[in-house]
Design an enzyme around this catalytic site. Structure first.
Site, PDB file in Angstrom:
ATOM      1  N   GLY A   1       0.727  -5.119   1.098  1.00  0.00           N
ATOM      2  CA  GLY A   1      -0.446  -5.131   0.282  1.00  0.00           C
ATOM      3  C   GLY A   1       0.090  -5.730  -1.174  1.00  0.00           C
TER       4      GLY A   1
ATOM      5  CD  GLU B   1       1.247  -5.414   5.691  1.00  0.00           C
ATOM      6  OE1 GLU B   1       2.162  -6.025   6.021  1.00  0.00           O
ATOM      7  OE2 GLU B   1       0.404  -5.403   4.971  1.00  0.00           O
TER       8      GLU B   1
ATOM      9  CD  GLU C   1      -2.592  -7.127   2.993  1.00  0.00           C
ATOM     10  OE1 GLU C   1      -2.054  -6.101   2.601  1.00  0.00           O
ATOM     11  OE2 GLU C   1      -3.163  -7.511   4.067  1.00  0.00           O
TER      12      GLU C   1
ATOM     13  CB  ALA D   1      -0.758  -0.042   1.094  1.00  0.00           C
TER      14      ALA D   1
HETATM   15  C1  3H9 Z   1       0.407  -2.055   3.649  1.00  0.00           C
HETATM   16  O1  3H9 Z   1       0.711  -2.707   2.567  1.00  0.00           O
HETATM   17  C2  3H9 Z   1      -0.861  -2.024   4.392  1.00  0.00           C
HETATM   18  C3  3H9 Z   1      -1.550  -2.997   3.702  1.00  0.00           C
HETATM   19  O2  3H9 Z   1      -1.561  -4.403   4.387  1.00  0.00           O
HETATM   20  C4  3H9 Z   1      -3.166  -2.750   3.885  1.00  0.00           C
HETATM   21  C5  3H9 Z   1      -3.639  -1.488   2.888  1.00  0.00           C
HETATM   22  C6  3H9 Z   1      -5.138  -1.027   3.242  1.00  0.00           C
HETATM   23  N1  3H9 Z   1       4.582   3.670   0.097  1.00  0.00           N
HETATM   24  O3  3H9 Z   1      13.111   1.906   0.629  1.00  0.00           O
HETATM   25  P1  3H9 Z   1      13.755   2.667  -0.611  1.00  0.00           P
HETATM   26  C7  3H9 Z   1       9.214   5.017  -1.171  1.00  0.00           C
HETATM   27  S1  3H9 Z   1       1.581  -1.095   4.526  1.00  0.00           S
HETATM   28  C8  3H9 Z   1       4.991   4.606  -0.181  1.00  0.00           C
HETATM   29  O4  3H9 Z   1      14.881   3.774  -0.482  1.00  0.00           O
HETATM   30  P2  3H9 Z   1      14.676  -0.001  -1.860  1.00  0.00           P
HETATM   31  C9  3H9 Z   1      10.376   5.466  -0.240  1.00  0.00           C
HETATM   32  O5  3H9 Z   1       9.894   6.549   0.715  1.00  0.00           O
HETATM   33  C10 3H9 Z   1       3.053  -1.133   3.333  1.00  0.00           C
HETATM   34  N2  3H9 Z   1       6.312   4.941  -0.421  1.00  0.00           N
HETATM   35  O6  3H9 Z   1      13.791   1.695  -1.681  1.00  0.00           O
HETATM   36  C11 3H9 Z   1      11.423   5.967  -0.978  1.00  0.00           C
HETATM   37  O7  3H9 Z   1      11.036   7.344  -1.533  1.00  0.00           O
HETATM   38  P3  3H9 Z   1      12.260   8.449  -1.547  1.00  0.00           P
HETATM   39  C12 3H9 Z   1       3.808  -2.415   3.510  1.00  0.00           C
HETATM   40  C13 3H9 Z   1       7.162   3.847  -0.458  1.00  0.00           C
HETATM   41  O8  3H9 Z   1      14.763  -0.137  -2.988  1.00  0.00           O
HETATM   42  C14 3H9 Z   1      11.315   5.255  -2.295  1.00  0.00           C
HETATM   43  O9  3H9 Z   1       9.999   4.499  -2.431  1.00  0.00           O
HETATM   44  N3  3H9 Z   1       5.158  -2.363   2.795  1.00  0.00           N
HETATM   45  C15 3H9 Z   1       6.680   2.728   0.048  1.00  0.00           C
HETATM   46  O10 3H9 Z   1      15.874   0.240  -0.845  1.00  0.00           O
HETATM   47  C16 3H9 Z   1      12.293   4.253  -2.452  1.00  0.00           C
HETATM   48  O11 3H9 Z   1      12.156   3.417  -1.502  1.00  0.00           O
HETATM   49  C17 3H9 Z   1       6.255  -1.828   3.227  1.00  0.00           C
HETATM   50  O12 3H9 Z   1       6.235  -1.559   4.484  1.00  0.00           O
HETATM   51  C18 3H9 Z   1       5.458   2.543   0.271  1.00  0.00           C
HETATM   52  N4  3H9 Z   1       4.859   1.260   0.282  1.00  0.00           N
HETATM   53  O13 3H9 Z   1      13.767  -0.698  -0.945  1.00  0.00           O
HETATM   54  C19 3H9 Z   1       7.407  -1.944   2.482  1.00  0.00           C
HETATM   55  N5  3H9 Z   1       7.924   1.742  -0.280  1.00  0.00           N
HETATM   56  O14 3H9 Z   1      12.725   7.991  -2.857  1.00  0.00           O
HETATM   57  C20 3H9 Z   1       8.044  -0.530   2.690  1.00  0.00           C
HETATM   58  C21 3H9 Z   1       8.871   2.631  -0.382  1.00  0.00           C
HETATM   59  O15 3H9 Z   1      11.104   9.690  -1.833  1.00  0.00           O
HETATM   60  N6  3H9 Z   1       9.052  -0.551   1.857  1.00  0.00           N
HETATM   61  N7  3H9 Z   1       8.426   3.928  -0.530  1.00  0.00           N
HETATM   62  O16 3H9 Z   1      12.867   8.606  -0.389  1.00  0.00           O
HETATM   63  C22 3H9 Z   1      10.370  -1.079   1.537  1.00  0.00           C
HETATM   64  O17 3H9 Z   1      10.538  -1.900   2.508  1.00  0.00           O
HETATM   65  C23 3H9 Z   1      11.333  -0.898   0.519  1.00  0.00           C
HETATM   66  O18 3H9 Z   1      11.087   0.691   0.005  1.00  0.00           O
HETATM   67  C24 3H9 Z   1      11.427  -1.741  -0.391  1.00  0.00           C
HETATM   68  C25 3H9 Z   1      12.367  -1.302  -1.858  1.00  0.00           C
HETATM   69  C26 3H9 Z   1      12.050  -3.139  -0.134  1.00  0.00           C
HETATM   70  C27 3H9 Z   1      10.089  -1.872  -1.309  1.00  0.00           C
END
Ligand code: 3H9
Length: 698
Positions: free
Chosen positions: A103, A126, A106, A64
């Site tokens: 998500g 999450e 999911e 998400a």
């Molecule tokens: C969820 O899914 C809830 C659901 O269950 C229910 C919903 C109803 N959203 O980390 P990076 C941005 S909760 C928005 O440096 P990497 C991040 O801020 C979500 N933005 O890259 C950054 O922005 P900026 C559950 C996001 O390659 C840029 O993307 N998911 C999101 O080292 C690059 O990120 C998580 O908790 C996001 N979801 O790693 C996963 N994710 O360039 C969270 C990233 O402006 N994300 N951004 O600074 C991660 O763990 C890592 O970003 C990922 C990539 C492994 C995906």
């Protein structure tokens, strides 16, 4: 990059829908709407028999869009979209590479089949954002992998590799590393040929029966993880949702998950944990240093000093596959250091964290030497010797003579002035601070200290290298103790005063630990050793510490310090220490009184926040959120209160200012509020607002 957040193309009877929303294919409202339309389009197209759903770029989906949380909902919810996908008559195959997180997983679970590249990772992180999965993850995952595995995956937030996912039935087939979509299309063709109905996870009952038949499983899981979950709200929410998956019909379980997700999303913990997520990423951004700032190649690192710090620092680079040359002055010290590194690796292998082959590979990257000249080939040399300016002078003058042109010369000093160190060389532009935290192979924080003359590409290299070795690098300016230790000093000072005024070490520690910090100031002193910076020759026998050291109560290593320790390092308060403290109070003419827990908390922590404000005012940290990042990753500040500055915002800066003023009147200038704190309160502002204004200005 495409203009639309999803694309659709046909490959024979298979429609391939691709998420195309860089950087992480987050499932924001535009993506959700677009995906709904594509699914409808493929559903309506008679020539389409099945759908493959995949992601463009590096990954399937990062889940998400976290930036949407806490704001009014926009468009179709993710849960509704997943309902549409799961109830589609045309089979949908998720084709996963990189990551399918939150998500994203999911979404894959709502599909009828999942295939993945061998290197893909699948997880529900999450909980790390203070949440439960909110689009069916807690209801569908246990139906596939059983409640026990689901509890582990959901409450840890740790992703599982595709091979493990296949073994537990989460992934149906592995594809070739480079043939994901083609293999997924072939998989979909086979599904069509077999003519079976699209299997829906919601209809499965076999695995969740385990939870119904063995309700004790949940209590046992709570007990086994009580220490890990202490203070956090989300893990309990996750457990209850998995319990609901086992005990209630799917629709009810989904409603319960939704309720829990909403409650947590608006709660203080999730707000703090989301703040931390973005703070860590923000810390990598340096105004004036764009993404195109060149970095220097670092193929070999030199480390000076094989003590605890030098050894730990070396391990970071070895772990990342970067060769290290470690230099010591004395053969015994070198040997001791090498042994410790090997022992640490062997310990990790024993615990199954790495293989025996990994140990040999890493040790194989390590060259040891007693000769500085062997550092000549290094691209980065980190000095981790004692905190002694003369010693540093000898080292940096030597380095200046032997290091190759363009090599980065770094110091791991915790307190000394990087500009003075830079001045010991004829290449101040190449000198920088790289301050690791003990144990250096474990703690994630790296303070990168920018000197007045440090070149931009040297800063960019240190920051990038920090990330490469798995650290959270935070850029700080030159000042005594930089960000972390400078603030810590405030707390230590007050803790030492409070025990003379009437509190006991165990009172102060209990209050500080009650905020969620792993260790109070006195437990920490005992761990570090009370005799750091103390010597019998110069001891005046006046302070509590002097007396304790003279009594050989030097901390855990001597079995006694502020506390007594048993053979398992369990501490108990000491009446001997109590007596020493009372004696010092009396000698100093301090009348002991009752000190409340609230006073301990305010006196220990508010001056830290105030010091943080001074650090910002002086430009020694770029943002309040960087200070939070330092404290969370270097000192174990509980992530669920977001770091000291976020915590201060939550308390209210006006409250903190008022208490600082009251303490100033009572105890003097150590409590004088910083001009920034005064200003923010006068404007009704906050540290978050201060950061936002700086971001907008930049
Ligand atoms: C969820 O899914 C809830 C659901 O269950 C229910 C919903 C109803 N959203 O980390 P990076 C941005 S909760 C928005 O440096 P990497 C991040 O801020 C979500 N933005 O890259 C950054 O922005 P900026 C559950 C996001 O390659 C840029 O993307 N998911 C999101 O080292 C690059 O990120 C998580 O908790 C996001 N979801 O790693 C996963 N994710 O360039 C969270 C990233 O402006 N994300 N951004 O600074 C991660 O763990 C890592 O970003 C990922 C990539 C492994 C995906």
């Amino acid at each position: 990059m495409t203009d639309t957040p999803t694309t659709l193309r046909r490959d024979g009877r298979i429609a391939v829908i691709t998420l195309a929303s860089p950087p992480v294919n987050a499932l924001g409202s535009a993506v959700r709407e677009s995906l709904r339309d594509r699914i409808a389009e493929a559903g309506a197209d008679e020539a389409v028999g099945a759908i493959v759903l995949t992601g463009s770029g590096k990954l399937f989906s990062g889940g998400a869009d976290i930036t949407e949380f806490g704001k009014p909902p926009r468009g179709m919810g993710l849960g509704e979209l997943l309902d549409i996908i799961e109830t589609s008559f045309k089979p949908v195959v998720a084709a996963i590479h990189g990551q399918a997180l939150g998500g994203g997983l999911e979404l894959a679970l709502a599909c009828h089949h999942r295939v993945a590249t061998p290197s893909a990772k699948l997880g529900l992180p999450e909980v790390k954002l203070g949440l439960v999965p909110g689009a069916g993850g807690t209801q569908r995952l246990p139906r596939v992998v059983g409640p026990q595995k689901a509890l582990e995956i959901i409450t840890s937030g740790q992703p599982v590799g595709a091979k493990a996912a296949q073994a537990m039935g989460l992934v149906d087939a592995l594809t070739g590393a480079d043939t994901l979509v083609a293999d997924a299309v072939a998989f979909a063709e086979r599904v069509l040929a077999e003519g079976q109905a699209s299997p829906r996870i919601r209809d499965r009952d076999d695995r969740i029966a385990e939870g119904r038949d063995n309700p004790g499983l949940f209590e046992a899981f709570r007990k086994a993880n009580a220490k890990k979950f202490r203070g956090f709200e989300a893990p309990e929410g996750c457990i209850r949702c998995v319990e609901a998956a086992c005990n209630r019909p799917f629709a009810e379980g989904m409603a319960f998950e939704r309720e829990t997700f909403e409650r947590l999303m608006h709660g203080a913990q999730s707000i703090a944990q989301r703040h931390v997520f973005f703070a860590e990423r923000e810390a990598a951004k340096i105004p004036g240093l764009g993404k195109d700032t060149p970095t220097r190649a670092v193929a070999r690192v030199g480390i000076i000093g094989a003590g605890t710090m030098g050894g730990g620092i070396s391990m970071n680079f070895l772990n990342a596959g970067i060769p290290v040359t470690i230099v010591e002055a004395k053969p015994e010290a070198l040997e001791r250091g090498l042994k410790t590194i090997r022992r640490n690796y062997d310990g990790s292998a024993k615990k199954g964290r790495i293989t025996a082959a990994d140990v040999e590979t890493r040790m194989g990257l390590l060259t040891d030497s007693l000769d500085f000249a062997d550092l000549a080939a290094c691209d980065l040399i980190i000095e981790a010797a004692f905190e002694d300016t003369d010693l540093k002078r000898t080292i940096f003058e030597k380095l200046d003579a032997i290091a190759k042109p363009g090599a980065i010369l770094a110091s791991n000093t915790s307190y000394l002035d990087i500009d003075v160190i830079a001045g010991m060389t004829k290449r101040p532009q190449d000198v920088i601070g790289m301050h690791f935290f003990s144990p250096a192979n474990v703690m994630r924080l790296l303070e990168v200290v920018r000197g007045a003359k440090t070149a931009p590409d040297v800063i960019a290299t240190a920051m990038a290298l920090g990330r490469r070795i798995g650290k959270v690098a935070v850029l700080v300016g030159v000042c005594h103790g930089f960000v972390g230790n400078r603030m810590l000093e405030q707390r230590q000072r007050e803790a030492n005063k409070l025990i003379l005024e009437g509190a006991l070490p165990q009172d102060v520690d209990r209050v500080v630990e009650g905020v969620g910090l792993p260790m109070g100031p006195f437990a920490m002193s005992d761990l570090a050793g009370l005799d750091i910076g103390w010597s019998a020759e110069t001891s005046k026998g006046e302070s509590v510490r002097d007396i304790l050291c003279e009594q050989d109560r030097r901390g855990q290593k001597t079995g006694r310090g502020f506390y007594d320790y048993d053979e398992n390092r369990q501490s108990t308060p000491s009446s001997e220490v109590d007596a020493v403290i009372r004696q010092v109070s009396e000698r100093k003419g301090i009348a002991r009184r009752t000190v409340t827990d609230q006073e301990i908390l305010e006196r220990c922590l508010y001056p830290m926040v105030n010091e943080g404000a001074k650090i910002l005012e002086e430009g020694k940290a770029l943002r309040a959120s960087d200070i939070d990042t330092v404290w969370i990753n270097g000192y174990g500040w509980p992530v669920y209160t977001g770091g000291p500055m976020h915590w201060a915002d939550a308390i209210g800066l006006d409250t903190i200012l008022a208490r600082m003023k009251a303490f100033e009147a009572e105890h003097g200038p150590e409590f004088t509020p910083s001009a920034l704190l005064e200003k923010l309160v006068a404007e009704g502002g906050s540290f978050a607002g201060y950061d936002k204004a700086a971001r907008n200005a930049g």
